[in-house]
Each structure stands twice: as C-alpha cells, then as structure tokens.
Design a protein around this motif. Structure first.
Motif, PDB file in Angstrom:
ATOM      1  N   VAL A  15       0.968  -1.399   0.402  1.00 56.96           N
ATOM      2  CA  VAL A  15      -0.074  -0.286  -0.219  1.00 56.96           C
ATOM      3  C   VAL A  15       0.571   1.261   0.248  1.00 56.96           C
ATOM      4  O   VAL A  15       0.906   2.113  -1.005  1.00 56.96           O
ATOM      5  N   SER A  16       1.909   1.248   0.872  1.00 57.31           N
ATOM      6  CA  SER A  16       2.918   2.899   0.965  1.00 57.31           C
ATOM      7  C   SER A  16       3.284   2.804  -0.841  1.00 57.31           C
ATOM      8  O   SER A  16       3.666   4.126  -0.635  1.00 57.31           O
ATOM      9  N   GLU A  17       4.032   1.771  -1.275  1.00 58.48           N
ATOM     10  CA  GLU A  17       4.197   1.890  -3.047  1.00 58.48           C
ATOM     11  C   GLU A  17       3.082   2.756  -3.860  1.00 58.48           C
ATOM     12  O   GLU A  17       2.744   3.201  -4.548  1.00 58.48           O
ATOM     13  N   LEU A  18       1.826   1.355  -3.468  1.00 62.52           N
ATOM     14  CA  LEU A  18       0.429   2.082  -4.305  1.00 62.52           C
ATOM     15  C   LEU A  18       0.332   3.894  -3.838  1.00 62.52           C
ATOM     16  O   LEU A  18       0.636   4.554  -5.013  1.00 62.52           O
ATOM     17  N   CYS A  19       0.612   4.091  -2.820  1.00 58.95           N
ATOM     18  CA  CYS A  19       0.387   5.663  -1.842  1.00 58.95           C
ATOM     19  C   CYS A  19       1.175   6.858  -2.936  1.00 58.95           C
ATOM     20  O   CYS A  19       0.865   7.753  -3.690  1.00 58.95           O
TER      21      CYS A  19
END
Ligand code: NAI
Length: 332
Positions: A230-234
């Motif tokens: 999710v941090s990469e998506l963000c």
C-alpha cells in the motif's frame, strides 16, 4: 556545537543523492558532524558482513542516521543490508508521509496520507519451509507486543502531527487470528486517544478507495506486507518513489532514507533525482528539532519544482543531480 549524525551513503546512486542531501542540510546552516558508515558490497568485502557490527553500534550511539539506498544482490551473494539494519536495530515502525508536490505530475492534486507499517513480523519473518515436494509454507507471525507498539506509534504520530484519523487496514475476515489480533490491539490502543477518529477497513477495499479518492484517508496503520504494497501504491498517487520520503523508527535509533532503490541503471551518471532523500533529510531536521530549517527547505523545494529546467529527467527536466541540488541551494 555540531550534532553528530550517522551518514550511510549506500551504493549505486546512493552516494550521489546522499551528497546532495548533506550539501542542502549544510547550506541551511544546521551544524551537523556527519559520521560516514559503509554498508553493502564494500562493507562485505572488508568485514565479511553487509552491515558490520561497528555500524550497528555507531548508529545506536548516535541515535539518528541518514541513509542512501543500498543494493542487495539477486539470487546469491550477501543478504539485504537494509533488512539487516531494520532487524539489528529493531526499527519496528516504517513511516511514509505521502503528499502531493505542486509541479510533480500525478493523477491527484491534494493527497496527504501517512502510511505507518509494522516492520518486524507478519509474512516477512522468513519462516518458510517445503512441507513436501510441491507444497511450500510461509508463516505469518503476529504478536500482541508488536501490534500494540505499532498502533501506539501511529496514534502518537497522529497526535504530534495534528492528524485527525487513524485507519487500521486488515484482512481479518480471512486471517481471523493474525489480523484479528492486529485489529484488537489497534482498537485497544485507539481507546486511549479519544481525540483521534479511528476506523477499520479491509485492505482490498482500501486499495480501491485510494485510487478513486485518496483524500478520504489520513493515517493508515497496517502490518508488514500490506504496508509494503500500500505504501508503494500511495507513492504512485503523488508521482512515484522518487518524490516520497521515508523513515524507520526504533526505540534506540531512527534511520531516515529515500524509499527508492540504488538504481544501478543510472548510477554515476548524474541523473538521479535527489528529492526522496532530501525530503527524508527534512523529516530528520524535524526529528532533531530544527523546525525552522525544515520549513525553509520545504518552501525552497516548492519553488524549485515550479522551474522545470532545474529538475532531473524523471521529473520532466534536463538537469543533472548536481545542477538540481545547486538550484535548490540557491533557493534556500
Ligand atoms: P530502483 O528504485 O533502484 O529503480 C527502479 C527504477 O526507478 C529504475 O529505472 C531507476 O533508474 C529509477 N529510479 C529509482 N530511483 C531514482 C531516482 N532517485 N531518480 C531517478 N530515477 C530513479 O529499484 P530496483 O531496480 O528494484 O532496485 C535496485 C536495487 O536497489 C536492488 O538491489 C534493491 O535491492 C535495492 N533497493 C534498496 C532499497 C533501500 O536501500 N532502501 C529500497 C529498494 C530497493
């Protein structure tokens, strides 16, 4: 008196972007005595370990480090120096503030999310085995102790940084025991922070909502694997890993580092965008109480981003790492 801070330049583009960050911090007039430490291939050749013992001792003693990316060889060689640092120093909380930067091309104009990721357990515990040929098993570890401490980290961060809401992200409908325990701990901790709104959402739903409207979110709290993804998506919501800072917190030390890798394809070519580590250095300045310098740096970054000629190719410009750094220093 100058404050001593560990500097781990890393390799690949690491030394180029670290040099950019230290030049900018020095130009701000903040007195720092950088203590340079080697990890990765060079350290392995000298000491037989990607992170030698004296590096752990030094970072623990100094308490704060600024780090460039370090390469992990694929399919052999030494193990990841980044994982070794996180494990050896018990850097249990990964923090990734993700914010729209005017001038950086992205789909949204007003993203302001903080991802808090548990860094020490979950499916990253490396407890894998072959049960029988054709069947492999990987264990997901969740402990009350680690779940409580990461939830407290997220809520403390929310209070100190004037955030309104913490969302615990999970898959407790399927992983009832592990994610169930994670949620129970987050809920228990939330009761101690009455001023911060708390809610819970399933990870797949969070991913969908993030790409539709990221402004729905504030602080996202999650275990290791969801946090990684999710941090990469963000980061992708605001222009990618090149423009997002990161930090890994433990009780004894904090390492501030860009979230991108060592980019061997452009290493040594004066093409690396130094913004990720410079923004991480800004988090470091706030951590050591240099708030005025941090604000000055941020407004200079905003001015720089409106001048495409001064930016590296990944940001749509033609400048090199050194030229972009000088242009930033000129705007301080
Ligand atoms: P990477 O992030 O190094 O590169 C992916 C792509 O993004 C490449 O095309 C690269 O040129 C570009 N890129 C990355 N940072 C950039 C920057 N600052 N400016 C302009 N372009 C940039 O990811 P990759 O290729 O998966 O990993 C390379 C090595 O880095 C691996 O050995 C990996 O283990 C290591 N790594 C280290 C990290 C750390 O030290 N914290 C984090 C992630 C990867």
């Amino acid at each position: 008196m100058a404050k001593k801070i560990a500097l781990i330049p890393g390799d690949g583009i690491g030394p180029e972007v670290s040099n950019a960050a230290t030049s900018v911090v020095d130009a701000l007039g903040v007195k720092i005595d950088w203590v340079e430490l080697e990890v990765g291939a060079a350290a392995f050749a000298k000491y037989g370990k990607p992170v030698p013992d004296h590096v752990f001792d030094e970072v623990k003693d100094l308490g704060v480090a600024l780090k460039g990316p370090a390469t992990t060889p694929i399919g052999g060689g030494f193990s990841s120096p980044n994982v070794a640092l996180r494990q050896g120093l018990d850097l249990y909380a990964s923090l990734r503030p993700v914010r729209t930067l005017p001038g950086v091309k992205s789909r949204f104009s007003d993203v302001d999310i903080v991802v808090v990721r548990e860094n020490t357990e979950g499916l990253y515990s490396s407890k894998e085995h072959l049960v029988v040929p054709g069947v492999a098993e990987s264990l997901k570890i969740c402990t009350e102790q680690a779940s409580i401490r990461i939830a407290e980290f997220a809520f403390d961060y929310a209070v100190k940084n004037n955030r309104r809401k913490v969302t615990a992200v999970h898959k407790a409908n399927i992983m009832k025991l592990t994610d169930g325990m994670f949620l129970e701990c987050a809920r228990k901790v939330s009761h101690k922070y009455g001023d911060i709104e708390y809610n819970e959402l399933i990870v797949d739903n969070v991913c969908m909502q993030l790409v539709i409207d990221p402004t729905r979110f504030d602080v996202l709290l999650m275990e290791n694997l969801y946090g990684d993804i999710v941090s990469e998506l963000c980061s992708g919501l605001v222009g990618g890993v090149g423009v997002v800072p990161g930090a890994n917190y433990g009780r004894k030390a904090v390492i501030f580092e860009a979230v991108h890798g060592s980019a061997p394809d452009i290493a040594g070519k004066n093409r690396a965008n130094p913004l990720g580590i410079i923004l991480s250095a800004r988090l470091m300045l706030d951590h050591i109480g240099e708030h005025a310098a941090s604000e000055r740096l941020y407004s200079a970054i905003l001015k720089l981003l409106s001048d495409a000629d001064s930016l590296t190719p990944d940001l749509g410009g033609k400048a090199g790492t050194r030229e972009m750094t000088s242009a930033l220093i000129a705007r301080l």
